[in-house]
Design a protein around this motif. Structure first.
Motif, PDB file in Angstrom:
ATOM      1  N   GLY A   4       0.813  -1.210   0.000  1.00 55.09           N
ATOM      2  CA  GLY A   4       0.000   0.000   0.000  1.00 55.09           C
ATOM      3  C   GLY A   4       0.848   1.262   0.000  1.00 55.09           C
ATOM      4  N   HIS A   5       2.024   1.188   0.613  1.00 49.67           N
ATOM      5  CA  HIS A   5       2.933   2.335   0.633  1.00 49.67           C
ATOM      6  C   HIS A   5       3.572   2.564  -0.738  1.00 49.67           C
ATOM      7  CE1 HIS A   5       2.789   2.931   5.032  1.00 49.67           C
ATOM      8  NE2 HIS A   5       2.568   1.624   5.049  1.00 49.67           N
ATOM      9  N   TYR A   6       3.758   1.483  -1.508  1.00 50.89           N
ATOM     10  CA  TYR A   6       4.223   1.657  -2.889  1.00 50.89           C
ATOM     11  C   TYR A   6       3.218   2.499  -3.672  1.00 50.89           C
ATOM     12  CZ  TYR A   6       7.443  -2.279  -2.016  1.00 50.89           C
ATOM     13  OH  TYR A   6       8.410  -3.107  -1.521  1.00 50.89           O
ATOM     14  N   LEU A   7       1.943   2.195  -3.483  1.00 57.21           N
ATOM     15  CA  LEU A   7       0.905   2.947  -4.194  1.00 57.21           C
ATOM     16  C   LEU A   7       0.916   4.415  -3.781  1.00 57.21           C
ATOM     17  CD1 LEU A   7      -1.524   3.165  -6.058  1.00 57.21           C
ATOM     18  CD2 LEU A   7      -2.968   2.303  -4.195  1.00 57.21           C
ATOM     19  N   LYS A   8       1.074   4.683  -2.491  1.00 55.29           N
ATOM     20  CA  LYS A   8       1.117   6.075  -2.036  1.00 55.29           C
ATOM     21  C   LYS A   8       2.297   6.817  -2.654  1.00 55.29           C
ATOM     22  CE  LYS A   8      -1.102   5.203   2.440  1.00 55.29           C
ATOM     23  NZ  LYS A   8      -0.910   5.212   3.918  1.00 55.29           N
ATOM     24  N   ARG A   9       3.456   6.166  -2.707  1.00 52.26           N
ATOM     25  CA  ARG A   9       4.636   6.812  -3.294  1.00 52.26           C
ATOM     26  C   ARG A   9       4.402   7.094  -4.775  1.00 52.26           C
ATOM     27  NH1 ARG A   9       9.416   7.547  -0.331  1.00 52.26           N
ATOM     28  NH2 ARG A   9      11.168   8.025  -1.680  1.00 52.26           N
ATOM     29  N   ALA A  10       3.795   6.135  -5.478  1.00 52.68           N
ATOM     30  CA  ALA A  10       3.521   6.317  -6.902  1.00 52.68           C
ATOM     31  C   ALA A  10       2.564   7.481  -7.137  1.00 52.68           C
ATOM     32  CB  ALA A  10       2.948   5.026  -7.494  1.00 52.68           C
ATOM     33  N   VAL A  11       1.537   7.590  -6.301  1.00 54.16           N
ATOM     34  CA  VAL A  11       0.553   8.667  -6.451  1.00 54.16           C
ATOM     35  C   VAL A  11       1.211  10.031  -6.228  1.00 54.16           C
ATOM     36  CG1 VAL A  11      -1.502   9.701  -5.408  1.00 54.16           C
ATOM     37  CG2 VAL A  11      -1.456   7.254  -5.902  1.00 54.16           C
ATOM     38  N   VAL A  12       2.039  10.141  -5.193  1.00 59.23           N
ATOM     39  CA  VAL A  12       2.701  11.419  -4.912  1.00 59.23           C
ATOM     40  C   VAL A  12       3.665  11.783  -6.036  1.00 59.23           C
ATOM     41  CG1 VAL A  12       4.311  12.602  -3.372  1.00 59.23           C
ATOM     42  CG2 VAL A  12       2.435  11.257  -2.421  1.00 59.23           C
ATOM     43  N   ASN A  13       4.454  10.822  -6.502  1.00 59.44           N
ATOM     44  CA  ASN A  13       5.411  11.111  -7.571  1.00 59.44           C
ATOM     45  C   ASN A  13       4.714  11.541  -8.857  1.00 59.44           C
ATOM     46  OD1 ASN A  13       7.743  10.674  -6.108  1.00 59.44           O
ATOM     47  ND2 ASN A  13       7.925   8.525  -6.704  1.00 59.44           N
ATOM     48  N   GLU A  14       3.526  11.000  -9.104  1.00 61.44           N
ATOM     49  CA  GLU A  14       2.789  11.413 -10.303  1.00 61.44           C
ATOM     50  C   GLU A  14       2.362  12.873 -10.204  1.00 61.44           C
ATOM     51  OE1 GLU A  14      -0.477  12.311 -12.941  1.00 61.44           O
ATOM     52  OE2 GLU A  14      -0.704  12.117 -10.767  1.00 61.44           O
ATOM     53  N   ARG A  15       2.095  13.351  -8.983  1.00 58.35           N
ATOM     54  CA  ARG A  15       1.607  14.714  -8.799  1.00 58.35           C
ATOM     55  C   ARG A  15       2.725  15.742  -8.689  1.00 58.35           C
ATOM     56  NH1 ARG A  15      -3.415  15.699 -10.071  1.00 58.35           N
ATOM     57  NH2 ARG A  15      -3.259  17.550  -8.762  1.00 58.35           N
ATOM     58  N   LEU A  16       3.852  15.358  -8.117  1.00 60.43           N
ATOM     59  CA  LEU A  16       4.930  16.319  -7.896  1.00 60.43           C
ATOM     60  C   LEU A  16       5.456  16.882  -9.214  1.00 60.43           C
ATOM     61  CD1 LEU A  16       7.072  14.625  -5.077  1.00 60.43           C
ATOM     62  CD2 LEU A  16       5.693  16.704  -4.868  1.00 60.43           C
ATOM     63  N   PHE A  17       5.720  18.182  -9.231  1.00 61.96           N
ATOM     64  CA  PHE A  17       6.311  18.882 -10.378  1.00 61.96           C
ATOM     65  C   PHE A  17       5.431  18.817 -11.627  1.00 61.96           C
ATOM     66  CE2 PHE A  17       9.643  17.023  -7.712  1.00 61.96           C
ATOM     67  CZ  PHE A  17      10.130  18.196  -7.157  1.00 61.96           C
ATOM     68  N   GLY A  18       4.133  18.654 -11.423  1.00 64.62           N
ATOM     69  CA  GLY A  18       3.194  18.590 -12.532  1.00 64.62           C
ATOM     70  C   GLY A  18       2.735  17.170 -12.778  1.00 64.62           C
ATOM     71  N   ASN A  19       1.422  16.985 -12.939  1.00 60.22           N
ATOM     72  CA  ASN A  19       0.904  15.631 -13.128  1.00 60.22           C
ATOM     73  C   ASN A  19       1.020  15.187 -14.587  1.00 60.22           C
ATOM     74  OD1 ASN A  19      -1.151  16.978 -14.462  1.00 60.22           O
ATOM     75  ND2 ASN A  19      -2.675  16.670 -12.861  1.00 60.22           N
ATOM     76  N   SER A  20       0.576  13.976 -14.861  1.00 59.08           N
ATOM     77  CA  SER A  20       0.712  13.405 -16.205  1.00 59.08           C
ATOM     78  C   SER A  20      -0.003  14.241 -17.257  1.00 59.08           C
ATOM     79  CB  SER A  20       0.168  11.969 -16.217  1.00 59.08           C
ATOM     80  OG  SER A  20       0.896  11.146 -15.335  1.00 59.08           O
ATOM     81  N   GLU A  21      -1.175  14.743 -16.915  1.00 61.33           N
ATOM     82  CA  GLU A  21      -1.942  15.548 -17.873  1.00 61.33           C
ATOM     83  C   GLU A  21      -1.191  16.821 -18.252  1.00 61.33           C
ATOM     84  OE1 GLU A  21      -6.344  17.719 -18.244  1.00 61.33           O
ATOM     85  OE2 GLU A  21      -5.806  16.570 -16.452  1.00 61.33           O
ATOM     86  N   LEU A  22      -0.607  17.491 -17.263  1.00 59.97           N
ATOM     87  CA  LEU A  22       0.129  18.723 -17.539  1.00 59.97           C
ATOM     88  C   LEU A  22       1.334  18.460 -18.435  1.00 59.97           C
ATOM     89  CD1 LEU A  22       0.717  21.729 -17.055  1.00 59.97           C
ATOM     90  CD2 LEU A  22       1.988  21.058 -15.008  1.00 59.97           C
ATOM     91  N   TRP A  23       2.082  17.387 -18.142  1.00 59.74           N
ATOM     92  CA  TRP A  23       3.273  17.099 -18.943  1.00 59.74           C
ATOM     93  C   TRP A  23       2.904  16.634 -20.350  1.00 59.74           C
ATOM     94  CZ3 TRP A  23       8.177  18.443 -18.067  1.00 59.74           C
ATOM     95  CH2 TRP A  23       8.511  18.860 -16.783  1.00 59.74           C
TER      96      TRP A  23
END
Length: 376
Positions: free
Chosen positions: A345-364
């Motif tokens: 479950g902590h892997y999922l949390k890390r993945a979610v945060v990394n997707e949001r940091l410095f701009g999410n997938s949609e922005l990039w």
């Protein structure tokens, strides 16, 4: 000189050494204990990183580093992600360190980089503002005064701020951007610390009239613009590297679980439908790894457009890939995966945060299409 299409033996040795150390010295139990510490960060592990040469791995030799580059940090960051490390390597070394190497003033680099490599200093970039991610014109203001500046501003989601010794603060001065070095313990600086959902520390930073001398100027004008853009690209690439490590760890944990767990008299791994789902996870890991490695190759490219497009392509895709792989890992583990005592479950949390940091997938994705095709 371009990097090889896949990491060579020297880079794989860095990855193996990092995995070996973190497996023994930073187990999941140690991490859970660190999460309970809401005070000043214990730097014992940070100093071990310095002793191992990790903090100076990608910094110049003449400033206390090992003379490596993004490729070496790519291998290390994957392991930091895979082991869910809470230390601020991404914010302090990958973002601030790389940016200073490329575009910081020489005298500032000479002072800060040896301290960073030796583990005596942690840095944090204070650029994003409330409701304004990566602003072109920061609302923070640096007013010239007695040869220096007086700074007022409010910065949001400053990764690593609660443990930083120095802040690299962006501000507007006479209609141009500046980046200034401000001590985090300055009386005019207030940091409200908190943890992101994955446990890493960040903070809201308020600067109320901090006095900054001329020696604390990091960059101004076009140099400041470039430094801030490079810092964002470095942060995006670091998140991609960590996410690839998280994906691989989630895949390995899931495969082990399916081999060990039995149902109807046979291992879950014997069921074809589950094997196909794990195969899809593996394919996603390989695709993400390839995208990230290509972005790492391009980080030092002479052509800034080539560098931007490679990193934008990786950041726009890998975040969603990592989230889906980790969600699948949770599904295949069952209810145990969402307990705090289990790492999946902590892997999922890390993945979610990394997707949001410095701009999410949609922005990039939007930034990629605008740059590559001129679409608006």
């Amino acid at each position: 000189m371009s990097l090889p299409s896949r990491p060579g033996a020297d880079l794989l040795a860095i990855e193996e050494a990092a995995h070996e150390f973190l497996s023994h010295e930073y187990g999941f139990t140690r991490r859970r204990a660190d999460l309970q510490d809401n005070g000043r960060h214990d730097r014992t592990l940070w100093h071990r990183f310095a002793e191992l040469g990790w903090l100076g791995l990608s910094l110049p030799e003449d400033r206390g580093g090992a003379g490596g580059g993004p490729a070496e940090s790519w291998m290390l960051l994957q392991q930091l992600g895979a082991h869910l490390v809470l230390e601020p390597y991404l914010s302090s070394v990958a973002i601030c360190g790389w940016s200073l190497v490329a575009y910081g003033r020489a005298d500032v680099r000479d002072r800060l980089l040896p301290e960073l490599a030796a583990g005596r200093a942690q840095l944090a970039l204070a650029h994003d503002e409330p409701g304004r991610d990566h602003p072109d014109a920061p609302s923070a203001v640096a007013t010239p005064q007695n040869g220096g500046w007086r700074v007022h501003g409010h910065k949001a989601v400053v990764l690593g701020a609660p443990t930083a010794d120095h802040l690299l603060v962006s501000a507007t001065c006479d209609n141009q951007r500046v980046v200034l070095l401000i001590r985090a313990d300055e009386a005019a600086v207030t940091i409200r610390p908190y943890r992101l959902i994955d446990g890493r520390k960040a903070g809201e930073v308020r600067i109320s009239g901090a006095r900054v001398g001329p020696d604390e100027l990091v960059a101004i004008g076009a140099d400041a613009d470039t430094l801030l853009e490079v810092s964002r690209l470095a942060g995006a690439l670091g998140c991609v590297a960590e996410s690839v490590g998280v994906m691989k760890a989630a895949l390995a944990a899931t495969a082990d679980h399916l081999r060990a767990r039995r149902q109807f008299g046979q291992p879950l791994a014997a069921f074809q439908a589950l094997r196909h789902r794990v195969a899809d996870m593996h394919i996603a890991c390989e695709e993400a790894d390839a995208l990230g490695w290509r972005a790492t190759q391009a980080f030092g490219a002479a052509d800034p457009t080539e560098r931007f497009l490679a990193i934008a392509a990786a950041k726009s895709q890998v975040g969603d890939m990592a989230r889906k792989v980790c969600e699948e890992a949770v599904q295949l583990h069952g209810a145990i995966a969402i307990t705090d005592e289990f790492p999946v479950g902590h892997y999922l949390k890390r993945a979610v945060v990394n997707e949001r940091l410095f701009g999410n997938s949609e922005l990039w994705t939007q930034r990629f299409t605008e740059t590559a095709f001129g679409w608006i």
